[in-house]
Design a protein around this motif. Structure first.
Motif, PDB file in Angstrom:
ATOM      1  N   ALA A   1     -11.182 -11.448  12.698  1.00 17.33           N
ATOM      2  CA  ALA A   1     -10.460 -11.583  11.570  1.00 17.33           C
ATOM      3  C   ALA A   1     -10.595 -13.243  11.202  1.00 17.33           C
ATOM      4  O   ALA A   1     -10.189 -12.901   9.626  1.00 17.33           O
ATOM      5  CB  ALA A   1      -9.852 -10.326  11.682  1.00 17.33           C
ATOM      6  N   LEU A   2      -9.964 -14.169  11.799  1.00 17.18           N
ATOM      7  CA  LEU A   2     -10.071 -14.900  11.138  1.00 17.18           C
ATOM      8  C   LEU A   2     -11.095 -15.437  10.413  1.00 17.18           C
ATOM      9  O   LEU A   2     -11.235 -17.064  10.648  1.00 17.18           O
ATOM     10  CB  LEU A   2      -9.378 -16.023  12.430  1.00 17.18           C
ATOM     11  CG  LEU A   2      -7.693 -15.470  12.560  1.00 17.18           C
ATOM     12  CD1 LEU A   2      -7.303 -15.986  14.147  1.00 17.18           C
ATOM     13  CD2 LEU A   2      -7.007 -15.196  11.507  1.00 17.18           C
ATOM     14  N   GLY A   3     -12.568 -15.502  10.731  1.00 18.18           N
ATOM     15  CA  GLY A   3     -13.678 -16.011  10.420  1.00 18.18           C
ATOM     16  C   GLY A   3     -13.790 -16.803   9.393  1.00 18.18           C
ATOM     17  O   GLY A   3     -14.421 -17.597   8.993  1.00 18.18           O
ATOM     18  N   HIS A   4     -12.941 -16.617   8.720  1.00 20.87           N
ATOM     19  CA  HIS A   4     -13.132 -17.192   7.123  1.00 20.87           C
ATOM     20  C   HIS A   4     -11.888 -18.579   6.850  1.00 20.87           C
ATOM     21  O   HIS A   4     -12.416 -19.771   6.359  1.00 20.87           O
ATOM     22  CB  HIS A   4     -12.594 -16.108   6.313  1.00 20.87           C
ATOM     23  CG  HIS A   4     -10.787 -16.332   5.958  1.00 20.87           C
ATOM     24  ND1 HIS A   4     -10.515 -14.981   7.432  1.00 20.87           N
ATOM     25  CD2 HIS A   4      -8.828 -16.665   5.593  1.00 20.87           C
ATOM     26  CE1 HIS A   4      -9.087 -14.891   7.406  1.00 20.87           C
ATOM     27  NE2 HIS A   4      -8.326 -16.032   6.361  1.00 20.87           N
ATOM     28  N   LEU A   5     -10.698 -19.297   8.058  1.00 26.07           N
ATOM     29  CA  LEU A   5     -10.812 -20.281   8.972  1.00 26.07           C
ATOM     30  C   LEU A   5     -11.587 -21.257   8.833  1.00 26.07           C
ATOM     31  O   LEU A   5     -12.290 -21.143   9.173  1.00 26.07           O
ATOM     32  CB  LEU A   5      -9.991 -20.128   9.326  1.00 26.07           C
ATOM     33  CG  LEU A   5      -8.266 -19.156   8.707  1.00 26.07           C
ATOM     34  CD1 LEU A   5      -7.464 -19.298  10.471  1.00 26.07           C
ATOM     35  CD2 LEU A   5      -8.137 -19.295   7.831  1.00 26.07           C
ATOM     36  N   PRO A   6     -11.635 -22.620   8.560  1.00 24.08           N
ATOM     37  CA  PRO A   6     -12.021 -23.484   8.749  1.00 24.08           C
ATOM     38  C   PRO A   6     -12.339 -23.815  10.462  1.00 24.08           C
ATOM     39  O   PRO A   6     -11.605 -23.305  10.895  1.00 24.08           O
ATOM     40  CB  PRO A   6     -11.910 -24.367   8.125  1.00 24.08           C
ATOM     41  CG  PRO A   6     -10.440 -24.267   7.755  1.00 24.08           C
ATOM     42  CD  PRO A   6     -10.602 -22.936   7.827  1.00 24.08           C
ATOM     43  N   ASP A   7     -13.258 -24.955  10.885  1.00 22.89           N
ATOM     44  CA  ASP A   7     -13.513 -24.869  12.185  1.00 22.89           C
ATOM     45  C   ASP A   7     -12.342 -25.806  12.864  1.00 22.89           C
ATOM     46  O   ASP A   7     -12.194 -25.396  14.041  1.00 22.89           O
ATOM     47  CB  ASP A   7     -15.145 -25.262  12.728  1.00 22.89           C
ATOM     48  CG  ASP A   7     -16.419 -24.301  12.604  1.00 22.89           C
ATOM     49  OD1 ASP A   7     -15.636 -22.906  13.188  1.00 22.89           O
ATOM     50  OD2 ASP A   7     -17.341 -24.231  12.759  1.00 22.89           O
TER      51      ASP A   7
ATOM     52  N   THR B   1      -9.806 -25.803  12.225  1.00 21.03           N
ATOM     53  CA  THR B   1      -7.775 -25.249  12.193  1.00 21.03           C
ATOM     54  C   THR B   1      -7.205 -24.853  13.819  1.00 21.03           C
ATOM     55  O   THR B   1      -8.365 -24.668  14.493  1.00 21.03           O
ATOM     56  CB  THR B   1      -8.205 -23.538  12.045  1.00 21.03           C
ATOM     57  OG1 THR B   1      -8.887 -23.400  10.598  1.00 21.03           O
ATOM     58  CG2 THR B   1      -6.630 -22.824  11.805  1.00 21.03           C
TER      59      THR B   1
END
Length: 87
Positions: free
Chosen positions: A12-18, A20
């Motif tokens: 669910a947090l896959g949209h965050l930049p690597d 993060t």
């Protein structure tokens, strides 16, 4: 939580930049925080619903230079993923 639950929450947090940061709370009340340092497997024996003991796997224990410093995991310990804080 089990590994499947963690994978779902991370997905669910896959949209965050690597880049993060991942930060661990010291306790459930958030009385301190530390960046995540590493994730490793080990053996876990629950003592209560919120606390337990960490043991090395047999392979990890035998790979240590001084394996006698580590106790063998009890028979009812289970393989677990441990998230280690920086501090």
């Amino acid at each position: 939580m089990n590994l499947a639950d963690l994978r779902r929450q991370l997905a669910a947090l896959g949209h965050l930049p690597d880049d993060t940061p991942v930060v661990l709370a010291k306790d459930a009340e958030g009385n301190g925080h530390s960046p995540l340092d590493e994730a490793k497997t080990g053996m876990y024996l629950a003592e209560t619903t919120w606390s337990g003991e960490h043991y090395l796997t047999e392979e990890q224990r035998l790979a240590k230079d001084e394996p006698e410093d580590w106790f063998e995991a009890p028979d009812d310990a289970v393989l677990a993923v441990f998230l280690w804080p920086t501090n």
